[in-house]
Design a protein around this motif. Structure first.
Motif, PDB file in Angstrom:
ATOM      1  N   LEU A  86     -30.099  15.655  87.694  1.00 39.35           N
ATOM      2  CA  LEU A  86     -29.449  15.440  88.992  1.00 39.35           C
ATOM      3  C   LEU A  86     -29.585  13.984  89.425  1.00 39.35           C
ATOM      4  O   LEU A  86     -28.646  13.399  89.985  1.00 39.35           O
ATOM      5  CB  LEU A  86     -30.061  16.371  90.042  1.00 39.35           C
ATOM      6  CG  LEU A  86     -29.326  16.488  91.380  1.00 39.35           C
ATOM      7  CD1 LEU A  86     -27.849  16.778  91.172  1.00 39.35           C
ATOM      8  CD2 LEU A  86     -29.955  17.569  92.229  1.00 39.35           C
ATOM      9  N   HIS A  87     -30.741  13.362  89.159  1.00 34.37           N
ATOM     10  CA  HIS A  87     -30.897  11.921  89.417  1.00 34.37           C
ATOM     11  C   HIS A  87     -29.827  11.138  88.655  1.00 34.37           C
ATOM     12  O   HIS A  87     -29.177  10.247  89.203  1.00 34.37           O
ATOM     13  CB  HIS A  87     -32.282  11.457  88.965  1.00 34.37           C
ATOM     14  CG  HIS A  87     -33.383  11.794  89.922  1.00 34.37           C
ATOM     15  ND1 HIS A  87     -33.417  11.320  91.214  1.00 34.37           N
ATOM     16  CD2 HIS A  87     -34.493  12.542  89.772  1.00 34.37           C
ATOM     17  CE1 HIS A  87     -34.488  11.767  91.821  1.00 34.37           C
ATOM     18  NE2 HIS A  87     -35.164  12.511  90.970  1.00 34.37           N
TER      19      HIS A  87
ATOM     20  N   PHE B 164     -27.718   7.302  98.420  1.00 35.56           N
ATOM     21  CA  PHE B 164     -28.434   6.874  97.227  1.00 35.56           C
ATOM     22  C   PHE B 164     -29.723   7.627  96.911  1.00 35.56           C
ATOM     23  O   PHE B 164     -30.254   7.493  95.812  1.00 35.56           O
ATOM     24  CB  PHE B 164     -28.810   5.384  97.344  1.00 35.56           C
ATOM     25  CG  PHE B 164     -27.649   4.474  97.578  1.00 35.56           C
ATOM     26  CD1 PHE B 164     -26.519   4.574  96.803  1.00 35.56           C
ATOM     27  CD2 PHE B 164     -27.679   3.525  98.579  1.00 35.56           C
ATOM     28  CE1 PHE B 164     -25.433   3.746  97.019  1.00 35.56           C
ATOM     29  CE2 PHE B 164     -26.605   2.680  98.798  1.00 35.56           C
ATOM     30  CZ  PHE B 164     -25.478   2.787  98.018  1.00 35.56           C
ATOM     31  N   ALA B 165     -30.250   8.402  97.852  1.00 38.22           N
ATOM     32  CA  ALA B 165     -31.661   8.787  97.775  1.00 38.22           C
ATOM     33  C   ALA B 165     -32.044   9.640  96.578  1.00 38.22           C
ATOM     34  O   ALA B 165     -33.218   9.743  96.262  1.00 38.22           O
ATOM     35  CB  ALA B 165     -32.096   9.492  99.058  1.00 38.22           C
ATOM     36  N   ILE B 166     -31.091  10.313  95.921  1.00 37.44           N
ATOM     37  CA  ILE B 166     -31.484  11.068  94.734  1.00 37.44           C
ATOM     38  C   ILE B 166     -30.992  10.405  93.457  1.00 37.44           C
ATOM     39  O   ILE B 166     -30.977  11.027  92.388  1.00 37.44           O
ATOM     40  CB  ILE B 166     -30.978  12.525  94.801  1.00 37.44           C
ATOM     41  CG1 ILE B 166     -29.458  12.577  94.862  1.00 37.44           C
ATOM     42  CG2 ILE B 166     -31.587  13.261  95.969  1.00 37.44           C
ATOM     43  CD1 ILE B 166     -28.901  13.974  94.674  1.00 37.44           C
TER      44      ILE B 166
ATOM     45  N   THR C   9     -26.591  15.410  99.302  1.00 41.58           N
ATOM     46  CA  THR C   9     -27.812  14.625  99.132  1.00 41.58           C
ATOM     47  C   THR C   9     -28.747  14.812 100.311  1.00 41.58           C
ATOM     48  O   THR C   9     -29.965  14.955 100.148  1.00 41.58           O
ATOM     49  CB  THR C   9     -27.478  13.130  98.968  1.00 41.58           C
ATOM     50  OG1 THR C   9     -26.717  12.949  97.771  1.00 41.58           O
ATOM     51  CG2 THR C   9     -28.744  12.285  98.889  1.00 41.58           C
ATOM     52  N   ARG C  10     -28.206  14.834 101.516  1.00 40.28           N
ATOM     53  CA  ARG C  10     -29.042  15.039 102.707  1.00 40.28           C
ATOM     54  C   ARG C  10     -29.742  16.399 102.634  1.00 40.28           C
ATOM     55  O   ARG C  10     -30.929  16.503 102.943  1.00 40.28           O
ATOM     56  CB  ARG C  10     -28.187  14.963 103.971  1.00 40.28           C
ATOM     57  CG  ARG C  10     -28.962  15.296 105.246  1.00 40.28           C
ATOM     58  CD  ARG C  10     -28.039  15.345 106.448  1.00 40.28           C
ATOM     59  NE  ARG C  10     -27.651  14.029 106.878  1.00 40.28           N
ATOM     60  CZ  ARG C  10     -28.398  13.241 107.656  1.00 40.28           C
ATOM     61  NH1 ARG C  10     -29.596  13.648 108.052  1.00 40.28           N
ATOM     62  NH2 ARG C  10     -27.977  12.061 108.012  1.00 40.28           N
ATOM     63  N   VAL C  11     -29.010  17.416 102.214  1.00 44.41           N
ATOM     64  CA  VAL C  11     -29.611  18.746 102.087  1.00 44.41           C
ATOM     65  C   VAL C  11     -30.740  18.728 101.049  1.00 44.41           C
ATOM     66  O   VAL C  11     -31.810  19.306 101.262  1.00 44.41           O
ATOM     67  CB  VAL C  11     -28.541  19.790 101.710  1.00 44.41           C
ATOM     68  CG1 VAL C  11     -29.179  21.150 101.430  1.00 44.41           C
ATOM     69  CG2 VAL C  11     -27.511  19.922 102.819  1.00 44.41           C
TER      70      VAL C  11
ATOM     71  N   THR D 181     -26.010  22.861  88.316  1.00 46.79           N
ATOM     72  CA  THR D 181     -24.670  23.168  88.810  1.00 46.79           C
ATOM     73  C   THR D 181     -24.215  22.124  89.820  1.00 46.79           C
ATOM     74  O   THR D 181     -23.058  21.675  89.791  1.00 46.79           O
ATOM     75  CB  THR D 181     -24.637  24.567  89.444  1.00 46.79           C
ATOM     76  OG1 THR D 181     -25.026  25.540  88.467  1.00 46.79           O
ATOM     77  CG2 THR D 181     -23.252  24.906  89.958  1.00 46.79           C
ATOM     78  N   LEU D 182     -25.110  21.730  90.745  1.00 49.93           N
ATOM     79  CA  LEU D 182     -24.758  20.672  91.702  1.00 49.93           C
ATOM     80  C   LEU D 182     -24.442  19.372  90.983  1.00 49.93           C
ATOM     81  O   LEU D 182     -23.497  18.654  91.351  1.00 49.93           O
ATOM     82  CB  LEU D 182     -25.902  20.472  92.694  1.00 49.93           C
ATOM     83  CG  LEU D 182     -26.181  21.613  93.673  1.00 49.93           C
ATOM     84  CD1 LEU D 182     -27.415  21.297  94.510  1.00 49.93           C
ATOM     85  CD2 LEU D 182     -24.979  21.854  94.586  1.00 49.93           C
ATOM     86  N   ALA D 183     -25.234  19.045  89.964  1.00 55.46           N
ATOM     87  CA  ALA D 183     -24.985  17.813  89.205  1.00 55.46           C
ATOM     88  C   ALA D 183     -23.615  17.854  88.536  1.00 55.46           C
ATOM     89  O   ALA D 183     -22.880  16.860  88.529  1.00 55.46           O
ATOM     90  CB  ALA D 183     -26.085  17.625  88.159  1.00 55.46           C
ATOM     91  N   ARG D 184     -23.268  19.007  88.003  1.00 49.72           N
ATOM     92  CA  ARG D 184     -22.019  19.138  87.258  1.00 49.72           C
ATOM     93  C   ARG D 184     -20.800  19.238  88.164  1.00 49.72           C
ATOM     94  O   ARG D 184     -19.738  18.700  87.839  1.00 49.72           O
ATOM     95  CB  ARG D 184     -22.107  20.380  86.356  1.00 49.72           C
ATOM     96  CG  ARG D 184     -20.859  20.722  85.586  1.00 49.72           C
ATOM     97  CD  ARG D 184     -21.135  21.812  84.563  1.00 49.72           C
ATOM     98  NE  ARG D 184     -21.834  22.939  85.151  1.00 49.72           N
ATOM     99  CZ  ARG D 184     -21.220  23.941  85.784  1.00 49.72           C
ATOM    100  NH1 ARG D 184     -19.904  23.937  85.908  1.00 49.72           N
ATOM    101  NH2 ARG D 184     -21.917  24.949  86.279  1.00 49.72           N
TER     102      ARG D 184
END
Length: 533
Positions: free
Chosen positions: A323-324, A375-377, A309-311, A290-293
């Motif tokens: 998600l990546h 960028f981290a994920i 991303t921080r979360v 869901t987050l990715a979408r």
């Protein structure tokens, strides 16, 4: 006296009803079962005491004749659910014989369904006492379904005899046979003003009222959060929609509350995965997809994706490939060509760094923190290419930040950074980066140490001077006791300015490492003392 096994609002039945002689069942093993020795064991039933909770779960402490707790078993009264199988509580230490005692427990239930019927009655009694009214949940499954819990590895029934007289009195079930209504008519019976209010919005409002504290240590709200996770399919979409609305409306309070809720959601799911809770894997996948979408999608603000991303990084969960990929597409969305074949690290990094100019980044550590949010994920190859471009930049701050990417939260990125540093020109290393490599190389596994040694050798051959260690500063260090989950807080306090102080707060967790780290400023000694108190 038995120690309470967990701090989740559970209590022994005999504590809830002190005059009762029920809720204590003895099992006598005539012979060894697995690694569980022959002998008599007492099963102490624990029930949830959170108001308006309908978890329909019983936790059983198993105690030997010496009074030592030797197993803790999670049992779900909905035995018709194939995923709700009895299991050992993974958050608590178990003895070597715990598996055998679990087998014996399942076998005893199969042999004598009255035990199960009694737990259902006691569950209703607890709910009536806690909630102040008769239990309104749906009927429990037929006791005949207990046989579904058995498998070919069950223990020998002939070697097992159940409780003596006086410990348990079976009775009849008054339930109806049909199960057509949901378990709980209203998740927030006391809090919701009407049926049109969003459950997720109600949770966000709770977090908004509490500010930055969050609810992760409050048992009742944690249970409500978990109920929302597993009961409402639309919860993930609802929270994503609220995140976008708060961001667009520039509602910082609402956004912070929604992000806190998301952090607790991910932490709860991670904990449930570790405990092998039924459906937790499916729920985690659903929330990430869901987050990715919704969040890492075209048209959604880049800065909102950075906050989420921080979360995700702080939650220390295993990020799904979808998600990546979504985050990588977000990183490339500003380019004229949106695929890896036409990917330009320089253009992508310059476009992204332009959004950081307003942050007034003054150190390589601040720059790394900001870049991780962006960028981290993303996919590892994309991040490694960006780090390599960062290391080749003219600004010394950028080169130092590229070296610090050796501490990236994902191993594949750390390995890629070590690889290009080993092959980089020695002249590109700054004196500070060389010092950090020399000091930190022993912290890394052997494979990475070899590459870092090559990078150090290249810098030495290029005659890069190693920066001296920074001057020692006066500091005080305070440490809390280690809590029940193996966590410890450390406060490193240093003077700042003429009267102020700065505390670096580090949260350490057993088997995990550094779980969190942040800075807390104090205007004067009194405010520092209040904090330490």
């Amino acid at each position: 006296m038995l120690d309470s096994p967990i701090e989740q609002g559970l209590a022994p039945y005999v504590s809830i009803f002190p005059q009762a002689k029920k809720g204590l069942v003895k099992l006598s093993l005539a012979k060894k079962v697995g690694k569980a020795r022959a002998g008599t064991y007492l099963f102490v039933e624990n029930y949830c005491t959170l108001k308006d909770c309908d978890c329909r779960q019983v936790l059983l402490q198993v105690v030997d004749k010496k009074g030592t707790q030797v197993a803790v078993i999670d049992f779900f009264l909905d035995i018709d659910n194939p995923l709700a199988v009895p299991g050992l509580n993974s958050s608590l230490e178990q003895s070597v014989g715990a598996e055998g005692l679990l087998e014996s427990f399942i076998d005893a239930l199969s042999s004598d369904p009255d035990w199960y019927k009694g737990m259902c009655r006691r569950y209703r009694a607890v709910r009536k006492k806690i909630d102040g009214s008769a239990y309104q949940g749906v009927p429990f499954p037929k006791a005949s379904l207990i046989g579904c819990l058995m498998d070919d590895s069950s223990c020998d029934v002939d070697g097992l005899s159940r409780r003596p007289e006086g410990f348990f009195s079976p009775g009849t079930s008054r339930r109806q046979e049909s199960r057509v209504e949901p378990r709980q008519q209203n998740l927030f019976a006391e809090d919701l003003a009407g049926p049109d209010l969003s459950v997720v919005m109600e949770l966000v409002d709770m977090y908004r009222q509490r500010g930055s504290v969050g609810y992760d240590n409050h048992p009742e709200r944690r249970q409500r959060l978990r109920s929302c996770l597993y009961r409402y399919e639309s919860a993930a979409d609802d929270l994503a929609e609220l995140l976008i609305e708060f961001f667009v409306a520039d509602d910082e309070e609402g956004l912070d509350a929604a992000l806190l809720l998301l952090a607790d959601v991910l932490d709860t799911l991670r904990t449930d995965l570790e405990r092998q809770r039924p459906e937790s894997s499916e729920r985690m996948k659903h929330w990430q997809l869901t987050l990715a979408r919704r969040i890492f999608a075209e048209g959604v603000a880049f800065e909102l994706g950075a906050e989420v991303t921080r979360v995700l990084l702080d939650s220390r969960i295993e990020i799904l490939p979808q998600l990546h990929q979504a985050n990588s597409q977000r990183m490339l969305s500003g380019l004229e060509h949106g695929d890896m074949a036409d990917f330009s690290p320089e253009q992508a990094l310059d476009d992204s760094l332009s959004s950081l100019d307003e942050l007034e980044v003054n150190s390589s550590f601040e720059l790394v923190d900001a870049l991780l949010q962006l960028f981290a994920i993303g996919e590892a190859d994309v991040q490694i290419a960006l780090c390599a471009h960062l290391f080749a930049a003219e600004k010394l701050l950028s080169r130092d930040a590229a070296v610090l990417m050796l501490f990236h939260p994902h191993a594949d990125v750390r390995e890629g950074v070590a690889e290009f540093l080993a092959q980089a020109e020695g002249r590109l290393f700054t004196p500070e980066s060389l010092r950090r490599l020399i000091v930190a190389r022993n912290w890394f596994p052997e494979m990475l140490r070899k590459k870092l040694d090559q990078a150090i050798a290249n810098a030495r051959r290029a005659r890069v001077e190693c920066a001296p260690l920074p001057q020692w500063i006066k500091m005080k260090v305070y440490a809390s006791a280690v809590d029940g989950v193996g966590a410890q807080s450390v406060q490193i306090v240093v003077p700042e300015g003429r009267r102020g102080y700065l505390s670096c707060s580090i949260m350490l967790k057993k088997g995990f490492g550094v779980a969190d780290a942040f800075l807390i400023p104090f205007q004067n000694k009194r405010k520092l003392k209040d904090f330490l108190d």
